[in-house]
Design a protein around this motif. Structure first.
Motif, PDB file in Angstrom:
ATOM      1  N   TYR A  16     -28.828  38.422   8.369  1.00  0.00           N
ATOM      2  CA  TYR A  16     -28.944  36.961   8.309  1.00  0.00           C
ATOM      3  C   TYR A  16     -29.666  36.397   9.529  1.00  0.00           C
ATOM      4  O   TYR A  16     -30.645  35.659   9.384  1.00  0.00           O
ATOM      5  CB  TYR A  16     -27.560  36.343   8.138  1.00  0.00           C
ATOM      6  N   PRO A  17     -29.245  36.713  10.757  1.00  0.00           N
ATOM      7  CA  PRO A  17     -29.971  36.162  11.910  1.00  0.00           C
ATOM      8  C   PRO A  17     -31.407  36.682  12.007  1.00  0.00           C
ATOM      9  O   PRO A  17     -32.303  35.964  12.451  1.00  0.00           O
ATOM     10  CB  PRO A  17     -29.166  36.606  13.128  1.00  0.00           C
ATOM     11  N   LEU A  18     -31.631  37.923  11.575  1.00  0.00           N
ATOM     12  CA  LEU A  18     -32.985  38.469  11.635  1.00  0.00           C
ATOM     13  C   LEU A  18     -33.936  37.718  10.697  1.00  0.00           C
ATOM     14  O   LEU A  18     -35.077  37.432  11.060  1.00  0.00           O
ATOM     15  CB  LEU A  18     -32.970  39.959  11.283  1.00  0.00           C
ATOM     16  N   PHE A  19     -33.461  37.405   9.511  1.00  0.00           N
ATOM     17  CA  PHE A  19     -34.312  36.679   8.579  1.00  0.00           C
ATOM     18  C   PHE A  19     -34.498  35.225   8.977  1.00  0.00           C
ATOM     19  O   PHE A  19     -35.538  34.632   8.690  1.00  0.00           O
ATOM     20  CB  PHE A  19     -33.774  36.790   7.154  1.00  0.00           C
ATOM     21  N   ILE A  20     -33.515  34.638   9.632  1.00  0.00           N
ATOM     22  CA  ILE A  20     -33.704  33.275  10.146  1.00  0.00           C
ATOM     23  C   ILE A  20     -34.777  33.283  11.232  1.00  0.00           C
ATOM     24  O   ILE A  20     -35.670  32.426  11.245  1.00  0.00           O
ATOM     25  CB  ILE A  20     -32.374  32.688  10.665  1.00  0.00           C
ATOM     26  N   ILE A  21     -34.725  34.268  12.113  1.00  0.00           N
ATOM     27  CA  ILE A  21     -35.757  34.394  13.145  1.00  0.00           C
ATOM     28  C   ILE A  21     -37.116  34.645  12.503  1.00  0.00           C
ATOM     29  O   ILE A  21     -38.127  34.075  12.912  1.00  0.00           O
ATOM     30  CB  ILE A  21     -35.384  35.507  14.147  1.00  0.00           C
ATOM     31  N   TYR A  22     -37.150  35.492  11.470  1.00  0.00           N
ATOM     32  CA  TYR A  22     -38.407  35.779  10.783  1.00  0.00           C
ATOM     33  C   TYR A  22     -38.959  34.524  10.099  1.00  0.00           C
ATOM     34  O   TYR A  22     -40.165  34.246  10.172  1.00  0.00           O
ATOM     35  CB  TYR A  22     -38.206  36.901   9.771  1.00  0.00           C
ATOM     36  N   GLY A  23     -38.103  33.742   9.449  1.00  0.00           N
ATOM     37  CA  GLY A  23     -38.540  32.499   8.822  1.00  0.00           C
ATOM     38  C   GLY A  23     -39.080  31.514   9.844  1.00  0.00           C
ATOM     39  O   GLY A  23     -40.114  30.867   9.620  1.00  0.00           O
ATOM     40  N   ALA A  46     -34.135  31.404   1.001  1.00  0.00           N
ATOM     41  CA  ALA A  46     -33.668  32.644   0.377  1.00  0.00           C
ATOM     42  C   ALA A  46     -32.453  33.201   1.111  1.00  0.00           C
ATOM     43  O   ALA A  46     -31.528  33.733   0.474  1.00  0.00           O
ATOM     44  CB  ALA A  46     -34.791  33.671   0.347  1.00  0.00           C
ATOM     45  N   MET A  47     -32.422  33.059   2.412  1.00  0.00           N
ATOM     46  CA  MET A  47     -31.254  33.539   3.158  1.00  0.00           C
ATOM     47  C   MET A  47     -30.036  32.656   2.888  1.00  0.00           C
ATOM     48  O   MET A  47     -28.917  33.148   2.770  1.00  0.00           O
ATOM     49  CB  MET A  47     -31.559  33.599   4.658  1.00  0.00           C
ATOM     50  N   PHE A  48     -30.238  31.354   2.770  1.00  0.00           N
ATOM     51  CA  PHE A  48     -29.128  30.465   2.435  1.00  0.00           C
ATOM     52  C   PHE A  48     -28.589  30.786   1.047  1.00  0.00           C
ATOM     53  O   PHE A  48     -27.379  30.845   0.833  1.00  0.00           O
ATOM     54  CB  PHE A  48     -29.581  29.005   2.505  1.00  0.00           C
ATOM     55  N   ILE A  49     -29.494  31.018   0.105  1.00  0.00           N
ATOM     56  CA  ILE A  49     -29.089  31.335  -1.264  1.00  0.00           C
ATOM     57  C   ILE A  49     -28.361  32.665  -1.315  1.00  0.00           C
ATOM     58  O   ILE A  49     -27.328  32.790  -1.982  1.00  0.00           O
ATOM     59  CB  ILE A  49     -30.320  31.318  -2.194  1.00  0.00           C
ATOM     60  N   SER A  50     -28.860  33.671  -0.601  1.00  0.00           N
ATOM     61  CA  SER A  50     -28.178  34.971  -0.613  1.00  0.00           C
ATOM     62  C   SER A  50     -26.807  34.872   0.050  1.00  0.00           C
ATOM     63  O   SER A  50     -25.857  35.517  -0.389  1.00  0.00           O
ATOM     64  CB  SER A  50     -29.029  36.037   0.071  1.00  0.00           C
TER      65      SER A  50
END
Length: 128
Positions: A16-23, A46-50
């Protein structure tokens, strides 16, 4: 959806934190590389939905997300108008890059809010 796997919860907690940083990386570097506001906002959404799919919370503040989305739309419309009417784009050429970063950020968060609202509307109407 009431039962969820510990493996998926643990994995989501890790990525989750990795994808937020990536976004956010996609949003903030959209002015110099492919990507930008829409693509970064889609990753954030997409991270919020997942996260919602793994751990559904029925008390999601849908009204607050919609209010933020409307405010972001107002800022997306007002920022270029003010930037062009004040002629900052020609008088201060150094402000073009921060302007693009600001617009990518506003668009990214607007897309994230919008896609999340669409998903939550489908979920809430499907539950009735």
């Amino acid at each position: 959806m009431n039962e969820h796997s510990d493996l998926t919860s643990t994995t989501l907690g890790f990525i989750y934190p990795l994808f937020i940083i990536y976004g956010l990386y996609i949003i903030f570097n959209g002015h110099i590389s492919p990507g930008g506001g829409f693509q970064g906002g889609a990753v954030l959404s997409a991270m919020f939905i997942s996260k919602y799919l793994i751990l559904p919370l029925l008390d999601t503040p849908l009204a607050k997300i919609q209010t933020v989305e409307k405010l972001l739309l107002l800022l997306i419309v007002a920022t270029p108008i003010l930037f062009l009417l004040t002629r900052f784009n020609t008088a201060y050429a150094v402000l073009n890059t921060p302007y693009l970063i600001l617009m990518n950020t506003l668009i990214g968060f607007k897309v994230a809010c919008g896609m999340s609202v669409i998903f939550l509307r489908f979920v809430f109407y499907e539950m009735q």
